[in-house]
Design an enzyme around this catalytic site. Sequence first.
Site, PDB file in Angstrom:
ATOM      1  N   PRO A 249       0.800  -1.222   0.000  1.00  0.00           N
ATOM      2  CA  PRO A 249       0.000   0.000   0.000  1.00  0.00           C
ATOM      3  C   PRO A 249       0.837   1.279   0.000  1.00  0.00           C
ATOM      4  O   PRO A 249       0.374   2.315   0.497  1.00  0.00           O
ATOM      5  CB  PRO A 249      -0.764  -0.123   1.305  1.00  0.00           C
ATOM      6  CG  PRO A 249       0.286  -0.667   2.248  1.00  0.00           C
ATOM      7  CD  PRO A 249       1.105  -1.634   1.405  1.00  0.00           C
ATOM      8  N   ASP A 250       2.060   1.244  -0.516  1.00  0.00           N
ATOM      9  CA  ASP A 250       2.974   2.378  -0.368  1.00  0.00           C
ATOM     10  C   ASP A 250       2.378   3.698  -0.869  1.00  0.00           C
ATOM     11  O   ASP A 250       2.427   4.723  -0.172  1.00  0.00           O
ATOM     12  CB  ASP A 250       4.277   2.086  -1.120  1.00  0.00           C
ATOM     13  CG  ASP A 250       4.974   0.844  -0.605  1.00  0.00           C
ATOM     14  OD1 ASP A 250       6.030   0.968   0.009  1.00  0.00           O
ATOM     15  OD2 ASP A 250       4.447  -0.266  -0.820  1.00  0.00           O
ATOM     16  N   HIS A 251       1.849   3.678  -2.108  1.00  0.00           N
ATOM     17  CA  HIS A 251       1.353   4.927  -2.683  1.00  0.00           C
ATOM     18  C   HIS A 251       0.142   5.464  -1.914  1.00  0.00           C
ATOM     19  O   HIS A 251       0.032   6.669  -1.654  1.00  0.00           O
ATOM     20  CB  HIS A 251       0.989   4.726  -4.147  1.00  0.00           C
ATOM     21  CG  HIS A 251       2.156   4.371  -5.011  1.00  0.00           C
ATOM     22  ND1 HIS A 251       2.511   3.067  -5.280  1.00  0.00           N
ATOM     23  CD2 HIS A 251       3.064   5.140  -5.658  1.00  0.00           C
ATOM     24  CE1 HIS A 251       3.571   3.055  -6.057  1.00  0.00           C
ATOM     25  NE2 HIS A 251       3.933   4.300  -6.298  1.00  0.00           N
TER      26      HIS A 251
ATOM     27  N   ALA B 144       1.113   6.820   1.527  1.00  0.00           N
ATOM     28  CA  ALA B 144       1.686   8.161   1.423  1.00  0.00           C
ATOM     29  C   ALA B 144       0.591   9.210   1.368  1.00  0.00           C
ATOM     30  O   ALA B 144       0.699  10.284   1.983  1.00  0.00           O
ATOM     31  CB  ALA B 144       2.570   8.255   0.187  1.00  0.00           C
TER      32      ALA B 144
END
Length: 793
Positions: A561-563, A566
């Site tokens: 779920p990085d994006h 952020a």
Amino acid sequence: MNKNKNVAQNFEAPLTGVKVLDLVTGPMGAIGRQLVELGAEVIRVEPRAGGADRLQRPLLDGVSLAFVAFNMGKKSVALDFDSPADCTHFEHLLAGADILISPANLSLAQPERLRDRYPHLVTLALSGYGRTTSIAHWQYTDPVLHALSGELSRSGIPGRTPLLPPGELAFSCASAQAAYVLLLAYYRRLTNYEGDYLDFSILDGAVHALDPGYGIAGSATAGVSASKLPRGRPEARFQYPIIPCKDGYVRICVLAPRQWQGMFQWLGEPEAFADPAYATLRHRFTSSTLIPAIAELFADKTRVELEVQGQAHGVPVAAVLTLEEALACDQIAARGAVVPVQISKHAHTAFPNGLLEIDGVRAGIRGNVACLGEHQRYQFPQQRAEAGCSKQPAGRPLEGLRVLDLGVIVVGAEQGRLLADQGAEVIKLENSAFPDGSRQSQDGAAISVTFAAGHRNKKGLGLNLRSDEGKVLFRELVKTTDVILSNFKPGTLDSLGLGYKALKEINPALIMVDSSAFGPSGPWSERLGYGPLVRASSGLTAKWQYAGEPGSFSDALTVYPDHVAARIGVTGVLALLIRRLRTEQGGTISVSQLEVMLGHMSVAIAGACGSGKLEPVRLDAPWGVFPCKGDDDWCVVTVRHDDDWRMLCDVIARPDLAADPQLASPLLRASHRTLVDEAVSQWLMSQTAEEAMRRLQEAGVPAGAMLRVSELPTFPYFRERAFFRPTVHPLIGEDFLLENAPVFSRHLPDPPDSPAPLMGEHSEEILTRRLGLSTAEIARLVETGAVQISRRR
């Protein structure tokens, strides 16, 4: 319902006093829910008979778990827009509101009308594909969004049917993007006294926030853009391998050279892998013997044993857990990440308790679901939330904001880039002893295309925070800094004497963000973590498999779920900036990737934890991915109800199916799925994917051709939205594409396009301008190793 045990007595929620009207149904109701959790007062407006989503399955004791998940904490007003009295009531609500979240096609929420009558209002006009595009009338479902966003083309095993991701990740990620742009526009309104109208496409939001094909990629890709992937589902399981063990599976991430050294030692330093070339990603990824050797080492060990031994060797390892196993873990209980909720007189279950923490307080559940029309006579207070705001010149909303960006890899890159794109001065701090892992590239280039995408519009400062002089310089910069971003292992900055408590003494208005795999507290807080490991620990990887095929894990190529994490972090920054206008005080934001994923699985979690008999989801048929005429071409078709079924039968010229009594309801069609799928497949094999999509969509049936990332820029929709734009970088020998604006807006300009920096490229300029250091003093600091400078050749 249990109250949030983490609430502090003196805590002021950042969006206190912000008034929101929410007319959205379905999973995009998560936008308003996130604003509620940040402290806003949100009124859900729905028809007198109630929104259709109140009956959305699964039901527990007659209560829709999805409705609860997306609407907890909101007030309820029921209106009939054909009634003059109710329209007048709505106008009074609009006059008192700060934010309107509305379907784009609502006649009372058209842009010209709102601009003239309510110039203060920030409106998010929600649609599947934008208000004015050539496909604005098309239908959408989560699978269709996956197909058109390029995500589906990266999910599944090579040579197999593309695999739809579990749950509703496209909607979840689009909701986070919507909350981010909404608070961005609202912050601008507070400093400019001017509302805005955001033409928000759910497809745009999914492309931006789930796994953008032209954005920063995971470090395992070594800088290779998703647009360069081969046509089929490429083999990527070796990047974050899942390996069987005594009681199941574990996933490992061996990316950095020091992690390989730990793995090499764990293997017993065998001569077969002693070649220094194994320190490089490319050599490890092309080895045919390495993973089998690791599998042999793991075969007689349990998941827990491997996690412990991996931590001891500095090798990131995570057990692949089912959702039920994940929910039973001590980490979730210790952090109060999932809490009990009473949803009716006779039924209770549990839901995720918010997506982030503010000032150490969980921004979580703030009330149960309201009964229909429970707050029918309610009116917003008339005063505006503008005390303490000063008029700023028109321009980018974050101009003048100063940010120190210590972030690394994807989530670190994205947080800073989102702020830089909106006008903030973002300084990326690095040190050659601990370089950002996303600087790795297959060809050894100084800047890769994906790094350039994730770090545009930033400046580069080389600073050694382990040296005394480096710490002094950092503290001096903090005095005139608004925001610090980091995603180190929890406790890293505190160990350097640079934690929030110390820095707050220097600058009380400072806002500080920490993003981590599992959160800053709890028994897992110090674990090494990457997105793929968190997916394994959360139960998501176990769901991302072909039905009935244990071990067919298919999430290796997705960066999640990085994006989206952020964007959730930056939404927290914007919320604290809004609070700071009132209080002049800063604060902290903590984002746990695990808890982001739990939030996106809220309905599944509630179903797993519910008391009593749960009425299951009954998907209609057809619902899935089907082959079309051509080379590895596929089309998603999702029939939702009887009307879709009749229109589908008309398009494929099968009136016999429409008249067949054994297919006369969604439940019957689902029970005869093989018959239905065969009929649809026969027709689709005679059509190209695009032909099938267009014919079905023109008839009103949700359908989407599977687009590859390389095909997105030429798809007419993305051209109409000017979604991508070409760019150049002085150190990259070819033009490439970047995402453009985060939303269609009346006032938010397109992002600037300054090239991503080398490590320390702007050290001299920053230290001179911000700290007043002389050339001689900077040279001395370079000599001592406190400062690093790089120059373009």
